[in-house]
Scaffold this motif. Structure first.
Motif, PDB file in Angstrom:
ATOM      1  N   THR A 199      -7.752  -3.362  -4.358  1.00 37.89           N
ATOM      2  CA  THR A 199      -6.749  -2.106  -4.469  1.00 37.89           C
ATOM      3  C   THR A 199      -6.368  -1.975  -5.921  1.00 37.89           C
ATOM      4  O   THR A 199      -6.617  -2.947  -6.942  1.00 37.89           O
ATOM      5  CB  THR A 199      -5.777  -2.403  -3.731  1.00 37.89           C
ATOM      6  OG1 THR A 199      -4.899  -3.361  -4.038  1.00 37.89           O
ATOM      7  CG2 THR A 199      -6.090  -2.713  -2.019  1.00 37.89           C
TER       8      THR A 199
ATOM      9  N   THR B 272      -7.435   1.746  -2.103  1.00 39.92           N
ATOM     10  CA  THR B 272      -8.981   1.062  -2.539  1.00 39.92           C
ATOM     11  C   THR B 272      -9.651   1.449  -3.897  1.00 39.92           C
ATOM     12  O   THR B 272      -9.435   2.759  -4.199  1.00 39.92           O
ATOM     13  CB  THR B 272      -9.958   1.134  -1.228  1.00 39.92           C
ATOM     14  OG1 THR B 272     -10.250   2.553  -1.035  1.00 39.92           O
ATOM     15  CG2 THR B 272      -9.390   0.420   0.010  1.00 39.92           C
TER      16      THR B 272
ATOM     17  N   GLY C 290       0.831  -1.414   0.103  1.00 38.30           N
ATOM     18  CA  GLY C 290      -0.005  -0.008   0.107  1.00 38.30           C
ATOM     19  C   GLY C 290       0.786   1.440   0.061  1.00 38.30           C
ATOM     20  O   GLY C 290       2.124   1.064   0.214  1.00 38.30           O
TER      21      GLY C 290
ATOM     22  N   TYR D 127     -11.748   3.490   8.499  1.00 37.33           N
ATOM     23  CA  TYR D 127     -10.369   2.991   7.627  1.00 37.33           C
ATOM     24  C   TYR D 127     -10.026   1.414   7.910  1.00 37.33           C
ATOM     25  O   TYR D 127     -10.148   0.812   7.164  1.00 37.33           O
ATOM     26  CB  TYR D 127      -9.362   3.902   7.904  1.00 37.33           C
ATOM     27  CG  TYR D 127      -8.254   4.113   7.180  1.00 37.33           C
ATOM     28  CD1 TYR D 127      -7.394   2.949   6.683  1.00 37.33           C
ATOM     29  CD2 TYR D 127      -7.750   5.093   6.342  1.00 37.33           C
ATOM     30  CE1 TYR D 127      -6.296   2.879   5.688  1.00 37.33           C
ATOM     31  CE2 TYR D 127      -6.663   5.141   5.440  1.00 37.33           C
ATOM     32  CZ  TYR D 127      -5.946   4.161   5.107  1.00 37.33           C
ATOM     33  OH  TYR D 127      -4.845   3.926   4.523  1.00 37.33           O
TER      34      TYR D 127
ATOM     35  N   ALA E 277      -4.649  -6.891   2.410  1.00 40.97           N
ATOM     36  CA  ALA E 277      -5.951  -6.400   3.015  1.00 40.97           C
ATOM     37  C   ALA E 277      -6.732  -7.729   2.787  1.00 40.97           C
ATOM     38  O   ALA E 277      -7.619  -7.974   3.987  1.00 40.97           O
ATOM     39  CB  ALA E 277      -6.460  -5.290   2.535  1.00 40.97           C
TER      40      ALA E 277
ATOM     41  N   LEU F 220      -4.002   1.045   1.209  1.00 44.90           N
ATOM     42  CA  LEU F 220      -3.816  -0.426   1.476  1.00 44.90           C
ATOM     43  C   LEU F 220      -3.069  -1.337   0.542  1.00 44.90           C
ATOM     44  O   LEU F 220      -3.212  -0.840  -0.516  1.00 44.90           O
ATOM     45  CB  LEU F 220      -5.295  -0.919   1.788  1.00 44.90           C
ATOM     46  CG  LEU F 220      -6.218  -0.241   2.871  1.00 44.90           C
ATOM     47  CD1 LEU F 220      -7.644  -0.895   2.671  1.00 44.90           C
ATOM     48  CD2 LEU F 220      -5.607  -0.287   4.126  1.00 44.90           C
TER      49      LEU F 220
ATOM     50  N   THR G 246      -0.422  -3.050   6.410  1.00 41.85           N
ATOM     51  CA  THR G 246      -1.975  -3.122   6.262  1.00 41.85           C
ATOM     52  C   THR G 246      -2.280  -4.068   7.491  1.00 41.85           C
ATOM     53  O   THR G 246      -3.389  -3.757   8.042  1.00 41.85           O
ATOM     54  CB  THR G 246      -2.428  -4.051   4.970  1.00 41.85           C
ATOM     55  OG1 THR G 246      -2.064  -3.162   3.848  1.00 41.85           O
ATOM     56  CG2 THR G 246      -3.921  -4.248   4.883  1.00 41.85           C
TER      57      THR G 246
ATOM     58  N   VAL H 209     -10.097  -2.094   5.599  1.00 41.49           N
ATOM     59  CA  VAL H 209      -9.107  -3.402   5.614  1.00 41.49           C
ATOM     60  C   VAL H 209     -10.066  -4.470   5.446  1.00 41.49           C
ATOM     61  O   VAL H 209      -9.704  -5.607   4.677  1.00 41.49           O
ATOM     62  CB  VAL H 209      -8.121  -2.985   6.730  1.00 41.49           C
ATOM     63  CG1 VAL H 209      -7.206  -4.375   6.666  1.00 41.49           C
ATOM     64  CG2 VAL H 209      -7.541  -1.814   6.864  1.00 41.49           C
TER      65      VAL H 209
END
Length: 315
Positions: free
Chosen positions: A223, A236, A145, A211, A286, A282, A197, A215
């Motif tokens: 993502t 994302t 991320g 937030y 995730a 992220l 993450t 995840v």
């Protein structure tokens, strides 16, 4: 868990590093929990005011005693020199630095006994940092991320190449959320693994609850890399990302493109909880995260999973 050159260099129990992440670890709670559990906790100085940063460093020192912790500092940020002064004054044992050259700072901090670990996403930057004399590298792959390499090279390939080319310790970053991934990257030649993450989704993480829920709701394909005409970001696939992906291809006016990219921020998502228009940074990992435990529990789980992965190989 396997001891490595980096665990010995930093005097940490496990080769597990919590990434320095703006707002998520811009506090004392998350870094101190990770350090006390045997990993390396990292304060993210990036979005912090100077006084708050100094207070966080002192609080972590009080909470962890003689255990090792670290600070992450983007060298491009305004007042970076004043933050480096605090790091020097407080005798922070480890600095993770990025987005700037390390050469001008190394003699100063090596004289204190501080270890300097530089974050890189390309071989070119890795070679420059190594030539400058850094103590170790964080090699980030495309799964990560935030700001992964624009060239799309995966952690699997980037870490293996770095391990064969450079003699200093290598920290692998990107695509890992469990102990099985740690075992894989140590097998490739990494000396430790940095997880971001996974530690965002913990009770001690400083980001907004929206937030953290993002995840849990983001799958491995949830993502995307946006801003290929700027500094690319993995985030994302929300409304802002879709707009930028369209503009990456179709917007011919560079000024309009830059205005669109600047219309959203990580702060908007991480601090204010706007996960539709904010930059929800992220990694692909995730999709491997499905709960919000305490950070110490995460470290213990990573060790147990690592042990299970090794047993699977040898039984």
């Amino acid at each position: 868990m396997k001891q490595t050159r980096l665990t010995e260099m930093l005097n940490i129990r496990y080769p597990i590093i919590q990434a320095g992440m703006s707002w998520a670890s811009s506090n004392a709670a998350l870094p101190s929990a990770v350090t006390n559990a045997g990993g390396l906790g990292v304060i993210a100085a990036g979005p912090m005011y100077l006084d708050a940063f100094r207070d966080a460093v002192r609080e972590v020192k009080q909470k962890v005693g003689d255990k090792t912790f670290a600070v992450n500092l983007p060298l491009y940020r305004p007042e970076a020199e004043r933050f480096l002064d605090v790091i020097e004054d407080e005798r922070v044992p480890v600095v993770f630095a990025s987005q700037g050259g390390p050469k001008a700072h190394l003699a100063r901090f090596h004289a204190l006994g501080t270890r300097w670990i530089h974050v890189v996403s390309t071989l070119e930057h890795a070679r420059k940092a190594t030539a400058a004399g850094v103590d170790a590298l964080v090699v980030v792959g495309a799964e990560a991320g935030g700001h992964p390499p624009a060239n799309g090279v995966s952690t699997l390939v980037a870490v293996r190449r770095a391990a064969t080319e450079f003699s200093i310790p290598i920290v692998a970053g990107g695509g890992v959320a469990d102990g099985y991934g740690i075992a894989a990257l140590l097998a490739l030649g990494a000396d430790a693994v940095q997880l971001g993450t996974r530690f965002i989704a913990t009770r001690e993480s400083g980001v907004h609850e929206n937030y953290k829920r993002a995840v849990l709701e983001t799958d491995i394909d949830g993502t995307t890399l946006v801003g290929i005409r700027q500094l690319p970001i993995r985030m994302t696939k929300n409304a802002f990302a879709q707009a930028v992906l369209h503009a990456d291809i179709n917007e011919r006016d560079q000024a309009a493109y830059e205005a669109l990219f600047a219309s959203s921020s990580l702060r908007q998502a991480a601090l204010e909880g706007d996960i539709e228009r904010g930059k929800v940074e992220l990694g692909q990992s995730a999709g491997l995260v499905n709960d919000l435990p305490g950070a110490a529990e995460v470290v213990k789980r990573l060790v147990d999973e690592y042990d299970a992965a090794i047993r699977r190989l040898i039984e």
